[in-house]
Structures are given as C-alpha cells and as structure tokens.
Design a protein around this motif. Structure first.
Motif, PDB file in Angstrom:
ATOM      1  N   LEU A 101       5.445  -4.457  -6.939  1.00 34.15           N
ATOM      2  CA  LEU A 101       4.192  -3.875  -6.352  1.00 34.15           C
ATOM      3  C   LEU A 101       3.259  -3.842  -7.715  1.00 34.15           C
ATOM      4  N   GLU A 102       2.065  -4.056  -7.405  1.00 34.07           N
ATOM      5  CA  GLU A 102       1.006  -3.737  -8.383  1.00 34.07           C
ATOM      6  C   GLU A 102       0.337  -2.426  -8.610  1.00 34.07           C
ATOM      7  N   VAL A 103      -0.062  -1.886  -9.643  1.00 33.87           N
ATOM      8  CA  VAL A 103      -0.700  -0.571  -9.820  1.00 33.87           C
ATOM      9  C   VAL A 103      -1.653  -0.438 -11.133  1.00 33.87           C
ATOM     10  N   ASN A 108      -3.753   4.849 -13.023  1.00 34.64           N
ATOM     11  CA  ASN A 108      -3.151   5.661 -11.638  1.00 34.64           C
ATOM     12  C   ASN A 108      -2.075   6.335 -12.300  1.00 34.64           C
ATOM     13  N   ALA A 109      -2.308   7.534 -12.744  1.00 31.95           N
ATOM     14  CA  ALA A 109      -1.401   8.346 -13.242  1.00 31.95           C
ATOM     15  C   ALA A 109      -0.311   8.809 -12.224  1.00 31.95           C
ATOM     16  N   ALA A 110      -1.031   9.286 -10.899  1.00 35.43           N
ATOM     17  CA  ALA A 110      -0.198   9.683  -9.866  1.00 35.43           C
ATOM     18  C   ALA A 110       0.803   8.730  -9.446  1.00 35.43           C
ATOM     19  N   ALA A 111       0.315   7.415  -9.101  1.00 31.88           N
ATOM     20  CA  ALA A 111       1.073   6.444  -8.412  1.00 31.88           C
ATOM     21  C   ALA A 111       2.219   5.904  -9.771  1.00 31.88           C
ATOM     22  N   LEU A 112       1.711   5.965 -10.977  1.00 32.22           N
ATOM     23  CA  LEU A 112       2.976   5.611 -12.041  1.00 32.22           C
ATOM     24  C   LEU A 112       3.999   6.794 -11.945  1.00 32.22           C
ATOM     25  N   GLY A 113       3.529   8.003 -12.041  1.00 28.67           N
ATOM     26  CA  GLY A 113       4.802   8.860 -12.088  1.00 28.67           C
ATOM     27  C   GLY A 113       5.595   8.698 -11.028  1.00 28.67           C
ATOM     28  N   LEU A 114       5.020   8.864  -9.656  1.00 30.64           N
ATOM     29  CA  LEU A 114       5.770   8.643  -8.749  1.00 30.64           C
ATOM     30  C   LEU A 114       6.863   7.169  -8.663  1.00 30.64           C
ATOM     31  N   TYR A 115       6.444   6.084  -9.099  1.00 32.62           N
ATOM     32  CA  TYR A 115       7.272   5.059  -9.042  1.00 32.62           C
ATOM     33  C   TYR A 115       8.030   5.057 -10.214  1.00 32.62           C
ATOM     34  N   ARG A 116       7.645   5.546 -11.367  1.00 30.55           N
ATOM     35  CA  ARG A 116       8.660   5.467 -12.427  1.00 30.55           C
ATOM     36  C   ARG A 116       9.699   6.415 -12.325  1.00 30.55           C
ATOM     37  N   ASP A 162       0.773  -1.126  -0.023  1.00 35.13           N
ATOM     38  CA  ASP A 162      -0.046   0.015   0.064  1.00 35.13           C
ATOM     39  C   ASP A 162       0.802   1.164  -0.025  1.00 35.13           C
ATOM     40  N   LEU A 163       0.224   2.395  -0.527  1.00 33.18           N
ATOM     41  CA  LEU A 163       0.800   3.552  -0.449  1.00 33.18           C
ATOM     42  C   LEU A 163      -0.356   4.521  -0.647  1.00 33.18           C
ATOM     43  N   ALA A 164      -0.436   5.402   0.321  1.00 37.60           N
ATOM     44  CA  ALA A 164      -1.619   6.480   0.348  1.00 37.60           C
ATOM     45  C   ALA A 164      -1.173   7.639   1.037  1.00 37.60           C
ATOM     46  N   ARG A 206       1.221  15.861  -3.728  1.00 33.62           N
ATOM     47  CA  ARG A 206       2.047  16.873  -4.285  1.00 33.62           C
ATOM     48  C   ARG A 206       3.047  17.588  -3.744  1.00 33.62           C
ATOM     49  N   HIS A 207       3.291  17.153  -2.472  1.00 36.81           N
ATOM     50  CA  HIS A 207       4.262  17.957  -1.597  1.00 36.81           C
ATOM     51  C   HIS A 207       5.546  16.922  -1.256  1.00 36.81           C
ATOM     52  N   GLY A 208       5.602  16.008  -1.905  1.00 39.34           N
ATOM     53  CA  GLY A 208       6.882  15.091  -1.624  1.00 39.34           C
ATOM     54  C   GLY A 208       6.529  14.002  -0.516  1.00 39.34           C
ATOM     55  N   VAL A 209       5.341  13.773   0.086  1.00 42.00           N
ATOM     56  CA  VAL A 209       5.257  12.831   0.966  1.00 42.00           C
ATOM     57  C   VAL A 209       5.271  11.658   0.423  1.00 42.00           C
ATOM     58  N   GLY A 210       4.521  11.047  -0.658  1.00 43.64           N
ATOM     59  CA  GLY A 210       4.660   9.947  -1.199  1.00 43.64           C
ATOM     60  C   GLY A 210       6.255   9.559  -1.671  1.00 43.64           C
ATOM     61  N   THR A 211       6.860  10.390  -1.893  1.00 40.88           N
ATOM     62  CA  THR A 211       8.417  10.143  -2.358  1.00 40.88           C
ATOM     63  C   THR A 211       9.225  10.036  -1.054  1.00 40.88           C
TER      64      THR A 211
HETATM   65  C1  LIG Z   1       0.198   8.145  -5.454  1.00 43.83           C
HETATM   66  C2  LIG Z   1       0.216   9.075  -4.324  1.00 43.83           C
HETATM   67  C3  LIG Z   1       0.747   8.239  -2.807  1.00 43.83           C
HETATM   68  C4  LIG Z   1       1.276  10.005  -4.432  1.00 43.83           C
HETATM   69  O1  LIG Z   1       1.577  10.724  -3.218  1.00 43.83           O
HETATM   70  P1  LIG Z   1       2.288  12.194  -3.181  1.00 43.83           P
HETATM   71  O2  LIG Z   1       2.725  12.523  -2.137  1.00 43.83           O
HETATM   72  O3  LIG Z   1       1.332  13.281  -3.834  1.00 43.83           O
HETATM   73  O4  LIG Z   1       3.470  12.117  -4.364  1.00 43.83           O
HETATM   74  P2  LIG Z   1       4.701  12.927  -4.562  1.00 43.83           P
HETATM   75  O5  LIG Z   1       4.386  14.578  -4.056  1.00 43.83           O
HETATM   76  O6  LIG Z   1       5.785  12.615  -3.660  1.00 43.83           O
HETATM   77  O7  LIG Z   1       4.876  13.011  -5.940  1.00 43.83           O
HETATM   78  C5  LIG Z   1       6.198  12.636  -6.689  1.00 43.83           C
HETATM   79  C6  LIG Z   1       5.801  12.759  -8.320  1.00 43.83           C
HETATM   80  O8  LIG Z   1       5.099  11.516  -8.501  1.00 43.83           O
HETATM   81  C7  LIG Z   1       4.177  12.255  -9.670  1.00 43.83           C
HETATM   82  N1  LIG Z   1       3.028  12.676  -9.243  1.00 43.83           N
HETATM   83  C8  LIG Z   1       2.434  12.557  -8.083  1.00 43.83           C
HETATM   84  N2  LIG Z   1       1.089  13.061  -8.279  1.00 43.83           N
HETATM   85  C9  LIG Z   1       0.779  12.971  -9.479  1.00 43.83           C
HETATM   86  C10 LIG Z   1      -0.281  13.352 -10.364  1.00 43.83           C
HETATM   87  N3  LIG Z   1      -1.676  13.550  -9.752  1.00 43.83           N
HETATM   88  N4  LIG Z   1      -0.314  13.159 -11.778  1.00 43.83           N
HETATM   89  C11 LIG Z   1       0.976  13.080 -12.334  1.00 43.83           C
HETATM   90  N5  LIG Z   1       1.946  12.807 -11.807  1.00 43.83           N
HETATM   91  C12 LIG Z   1       1.773  12.892 -10.093  1.00 43.83           C
HETATM   92  C13 LIG Z   1       5.090  13.555 -10.161  1.00 43.83           C
HETATM   93  O9  LIG Z   1       5.931  12.932 -10.914  1.00 43.83           O
HETATM   94  C14 LIG Z   1       5.515  13.951  -8.686  1.00 43.83           C
HETATM   95  O10 LIG Z   1       6.655  14.734  -8.743  1.00 43.83           O
HETATM   96  P3  LIG Z   1       6.168  16.435  -8.939  1.00 43.83           P
HETATM   97  O11 LIG Z   1       5.215  16.821  -7.984  1.00 43.83           O
HETATM   98  O12 LIG Z   1       7.626  16.917  -8.661  1.00 43.83           O
HETATM   99  O13 LIG Z   1       5.575  16.565 -10.333  1.00 43.83           O
HETATM  100  C15 LIG Z   1      -1.085   9.850  -3.973  1.00 43.83           C
HETATM  101  O14 LIG Z   1      -1.414  10.400  -4.981  1.00 43.83           O
HETATM  102  C16 LIG Z   1      -2.050   8.908  -3.456  1.00 43.83           C
HETATM  103  O15 LIG Z   1      -2.419   8.747  -2.175  1.00 43.83           O
HETATM  104  N6  LIG Z   1      -3.054   8.393  -4.365  1.00 43.83           N
HETATM  105  C17 LIG Z   1      -4.385   7.494  -3.713  1.00 43.83           C
HETATM  106  C18 LIG Z   1      -3.802   6.286  -3.482  1.00 43.83           C
HETATM  107  C19 LIG Z   1      -3.017   5.617  -4.321  1.00 43.83           C
HETATM  108  O16 LIG Z   1      -3.393   5.417  -5.664  1.00 43.83           O
HETATM  109  N7  LIG Z   1      -1.903   4.799  -4.088  1.00 43.83           N
HETATM  110  C20 LIG Z   1      -1.037   3.976  -4.836  1.00 43.83           C
HETATM  111  C21 LIG Z   1      -1.731   2.495  -5.036  1.00 43.83           C
HETATM  112  S1  LIG Z   1      -0.430   1.605  -6.028  1.00 43.83           S
END
Ligand SMILES: CC(C)(COP(=O)(O)OP(=O)(O)OC[C@H]1O[C@@H](n2cnc3c(N)ncnc32)[C@H](O)[C@@H]1OP(=O)(O)O)[C@@H](O)C(=O)NCCC(=O)NCCS
Length: 158
Positions: free
Chosen positions: A108-110, A114-122, A74-76, A83-88
């Motif tokens: 992991l599976e995604v 899920n563009a946000a998670a994919l962006g972070l992981y990639r 999990d990651l949430a 978008r404040h670097g918490v996930g990173t």
């Molecule tokens: C995925 C998730 C954990 C990212 O957490 P976060 O704290 O926002 O991530 P970060 O701020 O560290 O983002 C790091 C990078 O990831 C990418 N990213 C994050 N959110 C993004 C979005 N909404 N769209 C595109 N890219 C995104 C960007 O490259 C970002 O860098 P940048 O902000 O400098 O552009 C969050 O969106 C979340 O909780 N989503 C719902 C739960 C979920 O889907 N979990 C993953 C299950 S596999």
C-alpha cells in the motif's frame, strides 16, 4: 472488541452510497458511488470489506489483487468511530481473506504525515519498502510504500 454486534464482511451494492460518503469525509479525491459499486461487482479482482456496528457502517478497507499480489487501495473509518479497533479489525480480516486467496503479500501507499495510518500498519507488521516522490496532491507529498508478506516462507523478510 467489546461493543456488541460488530461485523466485518464484503460490501454489497446497497453499501455504495455510504461508502461514497465515507470516502468524501476522508479523502481529497473521493470516488463516486458508481465507481465503488463497480468494484463491488467485480469480486474476482476487488475485495471491499465493511465494518458495521448494529447495522451502521463504521469503516471499510479495499483490496485490488492480481495473481498472488494484493494492493490495499483504501482504508477509512468515520472519525467518530476511530481508536476503537475498527481499522485493526478490517485489516486483520483482509489479511485472513488474502491468505485464503493465496496472496503472497499486501502492499500500500501512505502519506509520511499520516501518523494514524502508519501507527496502525506498522503495528500490524507492515514494513517500509520504498518511497514514491510527489505521489500525492492536495497537499503534495511523497508516498511511503509499505508491505507485509503473508506466506510463512517469506516472514523472515518482514
Ligand atoms: C487510519 C485509520 C483507518 C485508523 O482507524 P482506527 O479504527 O482509528 O484504528 P484502530 O483503532 O484500529 O487503531 C490501531 C492502532 O493504530 C494506531 N493509531 C490509530 N490512530 C492513531 C492516531 N490518531 N495517532 C497515532 N496512532 C494511531 C495506534 O497504534 C492504534 O492502537 P491503540 O489505539 O491501541 O493505540 C483512521 O484514522 C482513518 O480513517 N483515517 C483517515 C483515512 C486514512 O488516512 N486512511 C489511510 C489511508 S493510507
């Protein structure tokens, strides 16, 4: 991060209720507080890291591991803290601890949607190594399998 006191540390039993609230806010099939507490109580198999800002939980990441294999469960992050670097920060600390545990890789599976998670992981070096058909429900979707090798002798495979 330049937001004052941010900590990333292993979850304690008292975090269970807030973790359950975060799962319910983010996932179609959230786990119960009891299930989360059970993981916290088994550090030899699970590692749950929580990110807190001024004592307030912002996000968490979960790892299940066996021998030298790590599986990110999990990651949430609460939506207002995204978008404040918490996930990173969570992923980076998990990788650091994974290396300490001697893990060879993290996987992991995604959802492909899920563009946000994919962006972070990639961005953190995770690469696609496969796909599971119809893995997710609500809504039904395949899962992409992403992996990152942690040990130096495997970095060419990234
Ligand atoms: C995925 C998730 C954990 C990212 O957490 P976060 O704290 O926002 O991530 P970060 O701020 O560290 O983002 C790091 C990078 O990831 C990418 N990213 C994050 N959110 C993004 C979005 N909404 N769209 C595109 N890219 C995104 C960007 O490259 C970002 O860098 P940048 O902000 O400098 O552009 C969050 O969106 C979340 O909780 N989503 C719902 C739960 C979920 O889907 N979990 C993953 C299950 S596999």
């Amino acid at each position: 991060m330049s937001r004052g006191t941010v900590t990333v540390a292993p979850a304690v039993p008292g975090d269970g209720a807030e973790l359950a609230r975060l799962e319910a806010a983010c996932f179609a099939h959230p786990r119960s507080e009891a299930a989360l507490r059970a993981e916290i109580a088994q550090p030899e198999r699970y590692l749950l890291l929580v990110c807190k800002w001024q004592g307030q939980m912002e996000g968490y990441i979960g790892l299940e591991y066996v021998l030298d294999e790590g599986y990110i469960t999990d990651l949430a992050v609460f939506s207002k803290y995204r978008r404040h670097g918490v996930g990173t920060a969570l992923l980076r600390e998990l990788e650091r601890r994974g290396r300490e545990l001697g893990l060879r890789f993290l996987t992991l599976e995604v959802r492909p949607s899920n563009a946000a998670a994919l962006g972070l992981y990639r961005g953190m070096g995770y690469r696609e190594e496969g796909r599971r058909r119809d893995f997710y429900t609500d809504p039904r979707e395949d899962a992409l399998l992403l992996t990152k090798y942690l040990k130096n002798d495997n970095t060419e495979r990234i």
